[in-house]
Design a protein around this motif. Sequence first.
Motif, PDB file in Angstrom:
ATOM      1  N   ARG A  78       0.831  -1.209   0.000  1.00  3.95           N
ATOM      2  CA  ARG A  78       0.000   0.000   0.000  1.00  3.95           C
ATOM      3  C   ARG A  78       0.865   1.258   0.000  1.00  3.95           C
ATOM      4  O   ARG A  78       0.514   2.250  -0.636  1.00  3.95           O
ATOM      5  CB  ARG A  78      -0.942  -0.031   1.214  1.00  3.95           C
ATOM      6  N   TRP A  79       1.981   1.235   0.723  1.00  2.00           N
ATOM      7  CA  TRP A  79       2.865   2.410   0.718  1.00  2.00           C
ATOM      8  C   TRP A  79       3.459   2.659  -0.667  1.00  2.00           C
ATOM      9  O   TRP A  79       3.713   3.801  -1.040  1.00  2.00           O
ATOM     10  CB  TRP A  79       4.026   2.219   1.706  1.00  2.00           C
ATOM     11  N   GLU A 130      -1.002   1.832  11.652  1.00  2.00           N
ATOM     12  CA  GLU A 130      -0.377   2.099  10.353  1.00  2.00           C
ATOM     13  C   GLU A 130      -1.383   1.931   9.226  1.00  2.00           C
ATOM     14  O   GLU A 130      -1.427   2.743   8.299  1.00  2.00           O
ATOM     15  CB  GLU A 130       0.811   1.150  10.135  1.00  2.00           C
ATOM     16  N   GLN A 134      -2.564   4.855   6.679  1.00  2.00           N
ATOM     17  CA  GLN A 134      -2.522   4.717   5.216  1.00  2.00           C
ATOM     18  C   GLN A 134      -3.873   5.045   4.585  1.00  2.00           C
ATOM     19  O   GLN A 134      -3.923   5.726   3.563  1.00  2.00           O
ATOM     20  CB  GLN A 134      -2.133   3.288   4.833  1.00  2.00           C
ATOM     21  N   LEU A 148       2.046   6.614  -1.707  1.00  2.00           N
ATOM     22  CA  LEU A 148       2.016   7.209  -0.370  1.00  2.00           C
ATOM     23  C   LEU A 148       3.431   7.436   0.172  1.00  2.00           C
ATOM     24  O   LEU A 148       3.686   8.424   0.849  1.00  2.00           O
ATOM     25  CB  LEU A 148       1.259   6.295   0.601  1.00  2.00           C
ATOM     26  N   TRP A 156       6.036   7.362   6.394  1.00  2.00           N
ATOM     27  CA  TRP A 156       6.459   6.025   5.988  1.00  2.00           C
ATOM     28  C   TRP A 156       7.663   5.578   6.810  1.00  2.00           C
ATOM     29  O   TRP A 156       7.675   4.450   7.335  1.00  2.00           O
ATOM     30  CB  TRP A 156       6.786   6.030   4.488  1.00  2.00           C
TER      31      TRP A 156
END
Length: 182
Positions: A78-79, A130, A134, A148, A156
Amino acid sequence: MQDTVAVALITSLSTLAAAALTGLVGALSTRRQLAHQLAVARRESVERRATRREELRRDAYVGFLSACDQAYRQLDRRWLEDGGSEPVPGYDEAYAAMRAVDEAYNLVLLEGPAEVEAESRAVLTSIGAERADQRRLGEEPGGATAPLRERHRERWLAAIEARTNRRISFVDAVRPVLDREG
């Protein structure tokens, strides 16, 4: 004749006394052996239970760490992906990974002890925080073109540091428990 009867009586009484003494010594010896065997059997049973408990705890702790790793991989995905407020591919995998962490956490709760439970709860809370972070960051307007990680580099890096610290704290709590049992 009285001498013969007296000798026979003395002989039979001494034979009976010897037989009784032999029986008593045998009974005491058997009792001692049975008590020793019972003590050995109890010790072995306690050792088997302790070994089984240690195996269950180790399995619960390893399972928890494995589930956390899977969740971390989903969070990393996802990051790194572009996104916005739309559901992203792999949402189901992320949800499944979070559920696996919850299930593994339940096993850690059952196996204990309290210091490990507290650290596992902190890891679980950290993962949930976290993921929520997100989602909140992903819903910002106009951010669908950059990952992201690029848009929120400090967040992050802080998330990666929190993961590492929580994991180390969990392992530090687990080691003495397993060493104490081993």
